[in-house]
Design an enzyme around this catalytic site. Structure first.
Site, short mmCIF file in Angstrom:
data_model
loop_
_atom_site.label_atom_id
_atom_site.label_comp_id
_atom_site.label_asym_id
_atom_site.label_seq_id
_atom_site.Cartn_x
_atom_site.Cartn_y
_atom_site.Cartn_z
N LYS A 251 10.17 -20.15 22.29
CA LYS A 251 9.01 -20.86 21.68
C LYS A 251 8.68 -22.00 22.62
O LYS A 251 9.48 -22.92 22.82
CB LYS A 251 9.40 -21.40 20.29
N GLU B 157 20.31 -29.79 23.67
CA GLU B 157 20.14 -30.78 24.74
C GLU B 157 19.12 -31.78 24.24
O GLU B 157 17.93 -31.48 24.18
CB GLU B 157 19.65 -30.11 26.03
N CYS C 178 14.83 -36.78 30.18
CA CYS C 178 15.99 -37.13 29.32
C CYS C 178 16.98 -37.99 30.09
O CYS C 178 17.71 -38.77 29.50
CB CYS C 178 16.73 -35.87 28.88
N GLU D 44 15.09 -44.09 23.08
CA GLU D 44 14.50 -43.33 24.18
C GLU D 44 12.98 -43.46 24.12
O GLU D 44 12.36 -43.10 23.13
CB GLU D 44 14.90 -41.86 24.08
P1 ADP Z 1 9.01 -33.88 21.66
O1 ADP Z 1 7.73 -33.39 21.05
O2 ADP Z 1 9.20 -35.33 21.59
O3 ADP Z 1 9.28 -33.23 22.98
P2 ADP Z 1 10.37 -32.23 19.76
O4 ADP Z 1 11.83 -32.17 19.51
O5 ADP Z 1 9.48 -32.47 18.61
O6 ADP Z 1 10.22 -33.35 20.85
O7 ADP Z 1 9.87 -30.90 20.49
C1 ADP Z 1 10.67 -30.08 21.28
C2 ADP Z 1 10.40 -28.64 20.90
O8 ADP Z 1 10.82 -28.45 19.55
C3 ADP Z 1 8.94 -28.23 20.95
O9 ADP Z 1 8.85 -26.90 21.41
C4 ADP Z 1 8.53 -28.31 19.49
O10 ADP Z 1 7.44 -27.47 19.16
C5 ADP Z 1 9.78 -27.83 18.81
N1 ADP Z 1 9.89 -28.23 17.40
C6 ADP Z 1 9.36 -29.32 16.80
N2 ADP Z 1 9.67 -29.33 15.48
C7 ADP Z 1 10.41 -28.22 15.24
C8 ADP Z 1 11.03 -27.67 14.07
N3 ADP Z 1 10.96 -28.26 12.90
N4 ADP Z 1 11.74 -26.52 14.22
C9 ADP Z 1 11.85 -25.92 15.42
N5 ADP Z 1 11.26 -26.38 16.54
C10 ADP Z 1 10.56 -27.52 16.47
#
Ligand code: ADP
Length: 503
Positions: free
Chosen positions: A194, A268, A303, A405
């Protein structure tokens, strides 16, 4: 912009705008491009201009189910293939990718705003390297013989886990995806990725190129929003392992869902990495090291960014001045322009988040914000998400800017007087991803490498994650390792014990 039915060119395409349009509105499932089942899509925006450059397929639970079911079917056959043959195919993917490196660099620069010369092309170059490294490890999926009894042959074998769900962020999506997909595939798993909402295109292109070599269905990619697409991927019953890179908050959500299914996860997460500079360091090299450690060319969106820099007091003022002067010489501008050192922040939401931290720092009594470099003046970039790098001084260790962060071009410089004091400060963090020590004193270097609480400690350098070296944090920075043979064995296989009684 409407979804464009343009066909995706097989040849490398050096016009990132045309390639972005051609990749619009598509997932890659079962060996081919497919639209979202709902027909929905969302905009992909060039952060240097604010213009929409493509649409991304908006995946939901139905798309996840289609991709995972396909991946589960394909995995059975893939797992039966000899491991070295799987490795050879992953290695061959690197050869397929190589002619596309420049194309991928330009595409990622367009969608993320990372400067082409200093960041995006560099990232594109890592992809083939990672595929080659893991492609050579098929023969390392070895088991053991266990001395149980003379008439019982007792052995272990490494088996794949099944379908791996991989969720990636936007900062270095091609590199981070490769670090997940390559070992997972070589170990005999199939993968559904994803992608991050902000950067769905370059990784989609990589998936398509690798699928020219791989059997259909073993490597699939979906775009979509976190809760609507990432959530169902983690929750799908056929997904037997999740590997995630992103924020701590989302990492915890992923971990909780995975716990319900009792499946393993690799996480990570973030960092607040300290850089410790002793007065006896090689001064010029260390000033340059501060710039690269803080990943200023990537607007600090890393990171492992050295967002806390502790400098021994006798050289503090000189270090601050030299760092600011060096940053002032860096050029902010169009990410696709070869002259540009620093591009943009990735998205308006991230821009606002970073700006709020900067405002908070500026409003803190006793703190000084040293604004560096200069915003571009080109009118074509007036809507671009450019943000001047900032070095803060005078902030207390309780400040949110020292503890949280920021994921932006903001670092905090603090003077220290004794090794014990700086060690305590460095370790006083919820995070533990990376750290670096800059000194010519072997005793300090060795002692600090042992006593710093981090998954990765470097002395007199601060490189990004490298293939062959285990990478992963402690504390809130995550669980498990990536990038190495150990990562492939421990995190993408399980060990089966087999006992055979003779006679
Ligand atoms: P940031 O947007 O600050 O990089 P996130 O942790 O929100 O950090 O995003 C990292 C990844 O996790 C992205 O691909 C995002 O779409 C996905 N993501 C965000 N929320 C969820 C969730 N509830 N379940 C699974 N994946 C998620």
């Amino acid at each position: 912009m409407a979804d464009k039915p343009d066909t995706v060119p097989a040849e490398p395409c050096l016009d990132p705008f045309a390639l972005a349009r051609a990749l619009s509105g598509k997932h890659f499932i079962g060996g081919r491009f497919v639209p979202a089942l709902s027909g929905r899509s969302f905009p992909v925006v060039n952060p240097a201009t604010g213009a929409e450059v493509a649409r991304a397929a908006e995946g939901d639970a139905a798309d996840v189910a289609a991709a995972v079911e396909d991946a589960a079917r394909a995995q059975k056959e893939w797992a039966r293939m000899p491991a070295r043959r799987r490795g050879a195919l992953v290695h061959a993917c690197a050869a397929a990718i190589r002619p596309h490196i420049e194309e991928l660099g330009r595409l990622i620069a367009l969608e993320t705003g990372k400067a082409l010369r200093t960041e995006s092309r560099v990232e594109a170059n890592t992809v083939a390297d990672i595929l080659e490294f893991f492609g050579g490890l098929g023969g390392e999926l070895k088991g053991e013989t266990v001395p149980f009894a003379p008439d019982v042959l007792s052995i272990t074998v490494r088996e794949p886990l099944g379908v791996v769900g991989a969720i990636i962020p936007w900062n270095v999506p091609m590199l981070l995806m490769s670090l997940k997909v390559a070992p997972a595939l070589v170990a005999g798993n199939s993968v559904v990725v994803k992608s991050a909402e902000e950067a769905p295109l370059a990784v989609l292109r990589i998936c398509e190129i690798m699928n020219r070599v791989l059997p259909p269905g073993v490597f699939n990619i979906l775009s979509g929003f976190g809760p609507d697409c990432g959530g169902p991927l983690v929750a799908h019953p056929l997904v037997r392992k999740v590997t995630f890179t992103g924020s701590v908050e989302t990492g915890k959500i992923v971990y909780r869902t995975a716990a319900e299914k009792l499946i393993p996860v690799t996480l990570e997460l973030g960092g607040k990495s300290p850089m410790i500079v002793f007065a006896d360091c090689d001064f010029d090299r260390t000033v340059q090291g501060a710039l690269t450690s803080m990943r200023f060319t990537r607007q600090g969106q890393s990171c492992t960014a050295a967002s806390r820099i502790y400098v021994e007091r006798p050289i503090f003022d000189r270090f601050l001045a030299a760092m600011k002067a060096a940053l002032d010489r860096m050029v902010m501008g169009d990410p696709l322009d070869e002259r540009t050192d620093i591009g943009t922040i990735v998205s308006p939401a991230q821009y606002e988040k970073v700006r709020a931290y900067i405002e908070e720092g500026r409003a803190t009594p006793g703190a000084t914000a040293h604004l560096c470099s200069a915003l571009p003046t080109d009118p074509a970039l007036k809507k671009g998400l450019f943000l001047q790098p900032v070095i803060f001084t005078g902030l207390e260790s309780s400040s949110r800017l020292v503890r949280e962060e920021i994921f932006g071009p903001v670092t905090v410089l603090t003077p220290f007087d004794t090794p014990e004091q700086v060690l305590a400060w460095a370790n006083d963090s919820d995070y533990g991803l990376a750290a670096s020590v800059w000194t010519n004193n072997l005793k300090h270097a060795l002692e600090f490498t042992h006593r710093l609480e981090a998954g990765l400690v470097q002395v007199n350098q601060n490189l990004v994650v490298q293939a062959n070296l285990s990478y992963g944090g402690v504390k809130n920075s995550g669980l498990g390792k990536e990038a190495s043979l150990e990562a492939m064995l421990e995190h993408f296989t399980h060990k089966k014990t087999i006992m055979m009684k003779m006679g």
